[in-house]
Scaffold this motif. Structure first.
Motif, PDB file in Angstrom:
ATOM      1  N   LYS A 143      29.944  23.985  41.513  1.00 59.38           N
ATOM      2  CA  LYS A 143      28.632  23.561  41.891  1.00 59.38           C
ATOM      3  C   LYS A 143      27.693  23.926  40.876  1.00 59.38           C
ATOM      4  O   LYS A 143      26.218  23.558  40.658  1.00 59.38           O
ATOM      5  CB  LYS A 143      28.341  24.372  43.134  1.00 59.38           C
ATOM      6  N   VAL A 144      27.973  24.841  39.920  1.00 56.67           N
ATOM      7  CA  VAL A 144      27.097  25.306  38.996  1.00 56.67           C
ATOM      8  C   VAL A 144      27.264  25.313  37.464  1.00 56.67           C
ATOM      9  O   VAL A 144      26.702  25.765  36.701  1.00 56.67           O
ATOM     10  CB  VAL A 144      26.406  26.890  39.143  1.00 56.67           C
ATOM     11  N   ALA A 145      28.339  24.608  37.329  1.00 60.33           N
ATOM     12  CA  ALA A 145      29.004  24.096  35.937  1.00 60.33           C
ATOM     13  C   ALA A 145      29.649  22.813  35.815  1.00 60.33           C
ATOM     14  O   ALA A 145      30.289  22.577  36.983  1.00 60.33           O
ATOM     15  CB  ALA A 145      29.903  25.278  35.433  1.00 60.33           C
ATOM     16  N   LYS A 146      29.704  22.263  34.980  1.00 59.59           N
ATOM     17  CA  LYS A 146      30.074  20.875  34.428  1.00 59.59           C
ATOM     18  C   LYS A 146      31.552  20.813  33.960  1.00 59.59           C
ATOM     19  O   LYS A 146      32.177  19.894  34.431  1.00 59.59           O
ATOM     20  CB  LYS A 146      29.109  20.076  33.817  1.00 59.59           C
ATOM     21  N   PHE A 147      31.703  21.353  32.954  1.00 58.67           N
ATOM     22  CA  PHE A 147      33.089  21.309  32.314  1.00 58.67           C
ATOM     23  C   PHE A 147      34.022  22.628  32.601  1.00 58.67           C
ATOM     24  O   PHE A 147      33.699  23.773  32.578  1.00 58.67           O
ATOM     25  CB  PHE A 147      32.775  21.377  30.889  1.00 58.67           C
ATOM     26  N   TYR A 148      35.289  22.230  32.737  1.00 52.54           N
ATOM     27  CA  TYR A 148      36.167  23.283  32.990  1.00 52.54           C
ATOM     28  C   TYR A 148      37.177  23.340  31.875  1.00 52.54           C
ATOM     29  O   TYR A 148      37.964  22.146  31.563  1.00 52.54           O
ATOM     30  CB  TYR A 148      36.866  22.949  34.309  1.00 52.54           C
ATOM     31  N   TYR A 149      37.216  24.156  31.136  1.00 54.79           N
ATOM     32  CA  TYR A 149      38.010  24.197  29.951  1.00 54.79           C
ATOM     33  C   TYR A 149      39.537  25.042  30.038  1.00 54.79           C
ATOM     34  O   TYR A 149      39.511  25.815  30.943  1.00 54.79           O
ATOM     35  CB  TYR A 149      37.301  24.956  28.731  1.00 54.79           C
ATOM     36  N   TYR A 150      40.418  24.512  29.354  1.00 55.93           N
ATOM     37  CA  TYR A 150      41.844  25.105  29.274  1.00 55.93           C
ATOM     38  C   TYR A 150      42.183  24.875  27.824  1.00 55.93           C
ATOM     39  O   TYR A 150      41.658  24.438  26.914  1.00 55.93           O
ATOM     40  CB  TYR A 150      42.844  24.319  30.245  1.00 55.93           C
ATOM     41  N   PRO A 151      43.314  25.781  27.454  1.00 60.55           N
ATOM     42  CA  PRO A 151      43.862  27.045  28.177  1.00 60.55           C
ATOM     43  C   PRO A 151      43.130  28.239  28.242  1.00 60.55           C
ATOM     44  O   PRO A 151      42.331  28.347  27.299  1.00 60.55           O
ATOM     45  CB  PRO A 151      45.372  26.991  27.556  1.00 60.55           C
ATOM     46  N   GLY A 152      43.576  28.938  29.318  1.00 60.11           N
ATOM     47  CA  GLY A 152      43.340  30.309  29.085  1.00 60.11           C
ATOM     48  C   GLY A 152      43.451  31.223  28.088  1.00 60.11           C
ATOM     49  O   GLY A 152      44.524  32.135  28.322  1.00 60.11           O
ATOM     50  N   TRP A 153      43.097  31.149  26.838  1.00 58.22           N
ATOM     51  CA  TRP A 153      43.793  31.774  25.663  1.00 58.22           C
ATOM     52  C   TRP A 153      43.388  33.297  26.027  1.00 58.22           C
ATOM     53  O   TRP A 153      44.086  34.094  25.445  1.00 58.22           O
ATOM     54  CB  TRP A 153      43.011  31.302  24.215  1.00 58.22           C
ATOM     55  N   HIS A 154      42.513  33.775  26.486  1.00 59.17           N
ATOM     56  CA  HIS A 154      42.079  35.073  26.517  1.00 59.17           C
ATOM     57  C   HIS A 154      42.849  35.850  27.750  1.00 59.17           C
ATOM     58  O   HIS A 154      42.931  37.044  27.728  1.00 59.17           O
ATOM     59  CB  HIS A 154      40.662  35.109  27.118  1.00 59.17           C
ATOM     60  N   GLU A 155      43.543  35.122  28.853  1.00 63.18           N
ATOM     61  CA  GLU A 155      44.030  35.722  29.942  1.00 63.18           C
ATOM     62  C   GLU A 155      45.498  34.938  30.195  1.00 63.18           C
ATOM     63  O   GLU A 155      45.527  34.239  31.140  1.00 63.18           O
ATOM     64  CB  GLU A 155      43.238  36.048  31.207  1.00 63.18           C
ATOM     65  N   PRO A 156      46.384  35.025  29.366  1.00 61.76           N
ATOM     66  CA  PRO A 156      47.634  34.348  29.497  1.00 61.76           C
ATOM     67  C   PRO A 156      48.691  34.835  30.603  1.00 61.76           C
ATOM     68  O   PRO A 156      49.647  34.145  30.932  1.00 61.76           O
ATOM     69  CB  PRO A 156      48.488  34.628  28.456  1.00 61.76           C
ATOM     70  N   GLY A 157      48.430  36.022  31.166  1.00 63.15           N
ATOM     71  CA  GLY A 157      49.215  36.483  32.373  1.00 63.15           C
ATOM     72  C   GLY A 157      48.663  37.814  32.678  1.00 63.15           C
ATOM     73  O   GLY A 157      48.914  38.902  32.552  1.00 63.15           O
ATOM     74  N   THR A 158      47.237  37.452  33.699  1.00 62.94           N
ATOM     75  CA  THR A 158      46.447  38.616  33.983  1.00 62.94           C
ATOM     76  C   THR A 158      46.990  39.747  35.194  1.00 62.94           C
ATOM     77  O   THR A 158      47.166  39.287  36.223  1.00 62.94           O
ATOM     78  CB  THR A 158      45.216  38.185  34.361  1.00 62.94           C
ATOM     79  N   ALA A 159      47.441  40.843  34.684  1.00 60.42           N
ATOM     80  CA  ALA A 159      48.034  41.626  35.938  1.00 60.42           C
ATOM     81  C   ALA A 159      46.889  42.496  36.535  1.00 60.42           C
ATOM     82  O   ALA A 159      45.781  42.788  36.057  1.00 60.42           O
ATOM     83  CB  ALA A 159      48.833  42.766  34.785  1.00 60.42           C
ATOM     84  N   LEU A 160      47.159  42.610  37.819  1.00 62.27           N
ATOM     85  CA  LEU A 160      46.272  43.546  38.851  1.00 62.27           C
ATOM     86  C   LEU A 160      46.972  44.735  38.999  1.00 62.27           C
ATOM     87  O   LEU A 160      48.259  44.950  38.926  1.00 62.27           O
ATOM     88  CB  LEU A 160      45.940  42.621  39.931  1.00 62.27           C
ATOM     89  N   GLU A 161      46.230  45.743  39.247  1.00 63.95           N
ATOM     90  CA  GLU A 161      46.797  47.186  39.367  1.00 63.95           C
ATOM     91  C   GLU A 161      46.375  47.778  40.686  1.00 63.95           C
ATOM     92  O   GLU A 161      45.384  47.571  41.380  1.00 63.95           O
ATOM     93  CB  GLU A 161      46.320  48.036  38.469  1.00 63.95           C
ATOM     94  N   LEU A 162      47.384  48.318  41.191  1.00 67.90           N
ATOM     95  CA  LEU A 162      47.162  49.654  42.378  1.00 67.90           C
ATOM     96  C   LEU A 162      47.038  50.916  41.464  1.00 67.90           C
ATOM     97  O   LEU A 162      48.020  51.076  40.856  1.00 67.90           O
ATOM     98  CB  LEU A 162      48.273  49.324  43.380  1.00 67.90           C
ATOM     99  N   ILE A 163      45.971  51.491  41.710  1.00 69.35           N
ATOM    100  CA  ILE A 163      46.009  52.686  41.336  1.00 69.35           C
ATOM    101  C   ILE A 163      45.671  53.936  42.467  1.00 69.35           C
ATOM    102  O   ILE A 163      44.948  53.534  43.432  1.00 69.35           O
ATOM    103  CB  ILE A 163      44.678  53.189  40.367  1.00 69.35           C
ATOM    104  N   VAL A 164      46.506  54.978  42.321  1.00 69.81           N
ATOM    105  CA  VAL A 164      46.653  55.716  43.521  1.00 69.81           C
ATOM    106  C   VAL A 164      46.400  57.326  43.108  1.00 69.81           C
ATOM    107  O   VAL A 164      46.893  57.668  42.010  1.00 69.81           O
ATOM    108  CB  VAL A 164      48.063  55.841  44.088  1.00 69.81           C
ATOM    109  N   ASN A 165      45.531  57.921  43.781  1.00 67.52           N
ATOM    110  CA  ASN A 165      45.209  59.396  43.438  1.00 67.52           C
ATOM    111  C   ASN A 165      46.734  60.414  43.418  1.00 67.52           C
ATOM    112  O   ASN A 165      47.376  60.373  44.406  1.00 67.52           O
ATOM    113  CB  ASN A 165      44.293  60.041  44.410  1.00 67.52           C
ATOM    114  N   GLU A 166      46.764  61.008  42.055  1.00 66.11           N
ATOM    115  CA  GLU A 166      47.977  61.647  42.000  1.00 66.11           C
ATOM    116  C   GLU A 166      48.378  62.572  42.973  1.00 66.11           C
ATOM    117  O   GLU A 166      49.562  62.736  43.773  1.00 66.11           O
ATOM    118  CB  GLU A 166      48.160  62.106  40.781  1.00 66.11           C
ATOM    119  N   LYS A 167      47.301  63.509  43.344  1.00 65.05           N
ATOM    120  CA  LYS A 167      47.499  64.427  44.459  1.00 65.05           C
ATOM    121  C   LYS A 167      47.653  63.782  45.968  1.00 65.05           C
ATOM    122  O   LYS A 167      48.641  64.208  46.672  1.00 65.05           O
ATOM    123  CB  LYS A 167      46.133  65.053  44.486  1.00 65.05           C
TER     124      LYS A 167
END
Length: 364
Positions: free
Chosen positions: A233-257
């Motif tokens: 709704k706020v941008a016209k052109f949608y570009y590819y490929p995602g050179w910057h993020e080829p396989g973006t991993a998400l993390e779970l972080i847990v307080n060690e204690k």
């Protein structure tokens, strides 16, 4: 008859005292006889946002189900308990026992963290998971976060992302000069070297920033999430490929204690639930991105464009320089970078003969 005789011998050999139940035969812990452990999990994502935000919710439900209610985790969306980009500090300080986000958000305090999210022109999701779980990546990640009292787990992957949303066409590298673009991590460093201005914003602020002109362009994830955010709704052109993020991993972080305070079986449940979340997210994006892209094009008239080859080539060259320089400025980043490059150089030649060769063949 033989079974009855054996049973009789056993019963005769067992005195009344010997056969009484012992403490070792106590009933298994259940929701009825054990007070549940309560955890808070904070995220960088809007509450229940498709894919990214629903992943920690599924993780929490899996943990509760596998633990038979002994460990209950309440999930807070970005801004509900702590601001989205303060998740790392909140879990480190014990405000929450766990967090879900992306490691490149913490590059200001942990330069090496960026390598555990994604590297421009780096590893795909499949390759990243191989490095993480069988190539030494996870051990280095935990070494990196150890000083902060955190234990990280891979807990999601979006796969190859899209290149971003723009309101002008990108025909040459010069079109990136002066461009204010929401793009985090190492990709942002590359954009800056190319003459643009990277802006780090949480997902919940992207639409308004692009709508009001605070930024000129943005990358987010891919069709599934971008459609839900309304970026078309706020941008016209949608570009590819995602050179910057080829396989973006998400993390779970847990307080060690907090983790060490759990019984061993609950620690194992946290680990297995994170591993399940890691695979589940990639499965979901693989299934939903194509459907969402069709809707963006057919129903909303989005123009999908490919970055010109000379732009990709220039960004690749800049990326190699930037990543190597960042690795050279921090001892831990250098250690992680060396492991990353060693694994990449081993896996890419094989994938040229397997994954890429097959995809090329299928296209003929």
């Amino acid at each position: 008859m033989l079974g009855i005789g054996v049973t009789a011998l056993v019963l005769n050999a067992c005195s009344q005292k010997d056969c009484e139940p012992t403490a070792a035969a106590a009933p298994m812990a259940t929701k009825e006889n054990v007070k549940p452990i309560q955890w808070k999990l904070v995220t960088t994502w809007p509450k229940n946002f498709p894919g990214l935000g629903t992943a920690p919710e599924r993780f929490a439900k899996d943990v509760e189900r596998m633990s038979n209610g002994r460990l209950k985790i309440k999930v807070f969306g970005g801004g509900e308990l702590v601001p989205p980009l303060e998740v790392f500090d909140a879990v480190s300080q014990g405000t929450a026992q766990a967090g879900h986000g992306a490691a490149y958000y913490w590059k200001g305090k942990v330069p090496a963290a960026q390598f555990f999210a994604t590297v421009p022109f780096g590893l795909t999701a499949q390759e990243y998971n191989g490095w993480m779980h069988y190539g030494g990546g996870l051990a280095l990640w935990r070494e990196t976060y150890k000083p902060f009292g955190l234990v990280p787990y891979a807990a999601g992957n979006t796969g190859v992302q899209m290149g971003g949303w723009f309101n002008k066409e990108i025909n040459s590298l010069s079109d990136l000069e002066g461009l204010k673009m929401r793009i985090p991590g190492l990709g942002g460093e590359v954009l800056q070297r190319a003459g643009g201005t990277p802006v780090n914003l949480p997902g919940g602020e992207i639409f308004t920033a692009l709508q009001t002109g605070t930024i000129d362009a943005t990358e987010w994830v891919g069709p599934y999430n971008d459609l839900a955010t309304g970026l078309h709704k706020v941008a016209k052109f949608y570009y590819y490929p995602g050179w910057h993020e080829p396989g973006t991993a998400l993390e779970l972080i847990v307080n060690e204690k907090a983790l060490k305070a759990l019984p061993e079986d609950l620690q194992a449940i946290v680990e297995v639930a994170a591993r399940a979340a890691n695979q589940d997210m990639l499965d979901e994006y693989t299934a939903r991105n194509n459907v969402a892209l069709t809707e963006l094009v057919d129903q909303h008239g989005v123009q999908v464009k490919r970055f010109p080859d000379d732009v990709i080539k220039a960004l690749h060259k800049i990326s190699d320089e930037v990543v190597a320089e960042i690795a050279g400025q921090d001892e831990m980043a250098k250690k992680v970078y060396d492991s990353f490059v060693e694994f990449r150089d081993r896996v890419v030649p094989y994938h040229e003969l397997s994954e890429k060769a097959y995809i090329d063949a299928r296209a003929q």
